[in-house]
Write a protein that holds these residues in place. Sequence first.
Motif, PDB file in Angstrom:
ATOM      1  N   VAL A  45      15.583  55.658 -52.165  1.00 44.84           N
ATOM      2  CA  VAL A  45      15.159  54.380 -52.871  1.00 44.84           C
ATOM      3  C   VAL A  45      13.850  54.828 -54.017  1.00 44.84           C
ATOM      4  N   ARG A 102      11.286  49.073 -52.760  1.00 44.28           N
ATOM      5  CA  ARG A 102      11.546  49.629 -54.122  1.00 44.28           C
ATOM      6  C   ARG A 102      10.644  50.555 -54.434  1.00 44.28           C
ATOM      7  N   VAL A 159      15.973  47.742 -47.205  1.00 44.59           N
ATOM      8  CA  VAL A 159      16.343  47.344 -48.517  1.00 44.59           C
ATOM      9  C   VAL A 159      17.035  46.043 -48.849  1.00 44.59           C
ATOM     10  N   ARG A 219       4.267  48.077 -47.446  1.00 40.20           N
ATOM     11  CA  ARG A 219       5.190  46.789 -48.134  1.00 40.20           C
ATOM     12  C   ARG A 219       6.552  46.404 -47.151  1.00 40.20           C
ATOM     13  N   ASP A 227       6.883  51.589 -53.314  1.00 38.48           N
ATOM     14  CA  ASP A 227       6.506  50.808 -51.918  1.00 38.48           C
ATOM     15  C   ASP A 227       6.182  51.820 -50.894  1.00 38.48           C
ATOM     16  N   ALA A 271      10.628  55.082 -52.406  1.00 39.55           N
ATOM     17  CA  ALA A 271       9.776  54.609 -51.704  1.00 39.55           C
ATOM     18  C   ALA A 271       8.947  55.713 -51.077  1.00 39.55           C
ATOM     19  N   GLY A 299      13.474  44.572 -49.118  1.00 39.05           N
ATOM     20  CA  GLY A 299      13.538  44.514 -50.569  1.00 39.05           C
ATOM     21  C   GLY A 299      12.597  45.845 -51.018  1.00 39.05           C
TER      22      GLY A 299
END
Length: 300
Positions: A138, A113, A107, A185, A116, A140, A111
């Motif tokens: 999150v 999100r 995170v 990602r 992802d 993801a 990053g």
Amino acid sequence: MEAVGLNRAEALFRARAYYYQPDLPASRIGAEAAGVVEEVGPGVEGFAAGDPVSVLLIATGAMSVHGVYADRVNVPAHTLIRRHPSVDAVTGAATWLSYLTAYGALVEIGGLRPGDTALITAASSSVGIAAIQVANLVGAVPVAVTRTGAKKEQLLKAGAAHVVALDEDDLIARVGELTGGRGARVVFDAVGGPGVTRLAELVARDGTLIVYGWLDGRPTPLPANWPLAVYGFALPAVLDHEDRKRRATAFIEAGIRSGDLSPLVDRVFPLEAVADAHRHMEGNGQVGKIVLTVGRGEEE
């Protein structure tokens, strides 16, 4: 001391393969534990006798001096994390290193999100399981990578959206299929070594390859000519930055309260059986965290 969480770093440290060496002849071992404060030294604020706490040693050389494989330890106050009375010692010893690493890398650095894809190698480790849970929280999509298909069902049960077993699947083809050819990602790697160049092919354009471990032991080449960021992660990247540390602590504590983050404990050994616990860890058969308990007698 009530419980000690085992980490791969300790097996490397014991074998003189860690990034710092034992301070012989009086070196100690162990970096993560939980217990109750017996007494505080002069000038210590924020903690008092009777407080339940977790202990996390991350500074260079700290394990050698303050190692927590013991029934009583004297550690710097800054290594303590307040433990809510509802959190038992085994959970308290199995949480912070794994979840700070997973959250911080995925995170804060990656990053990550909602929507992802996060590709997680060595996914059956305690950090791997934490990364699966963090990615899910999150929003993801966690894709777990494991050496053999033997752990596939356990990883799916632990929350992985997909599992790639290297003895059954073509890693590049399978990740391409799962991501519609876009790649992941964030690729979160515990292995390092020459395989990093292969993992780099799986990172989405403008994604991040994060290497936090060196299980391979061989030199890790830097990928070239790919549109990605490569980051070598260690916990100071979170703990040395007050804003990141505050966000990480809040995220983990909230996740523990809600039950969305829950350490998976593979096996519990008494402290007296620490050698057996290390043999079990080095056998690579575990899924989740191995924990030692202090003063509880028989193995569980």
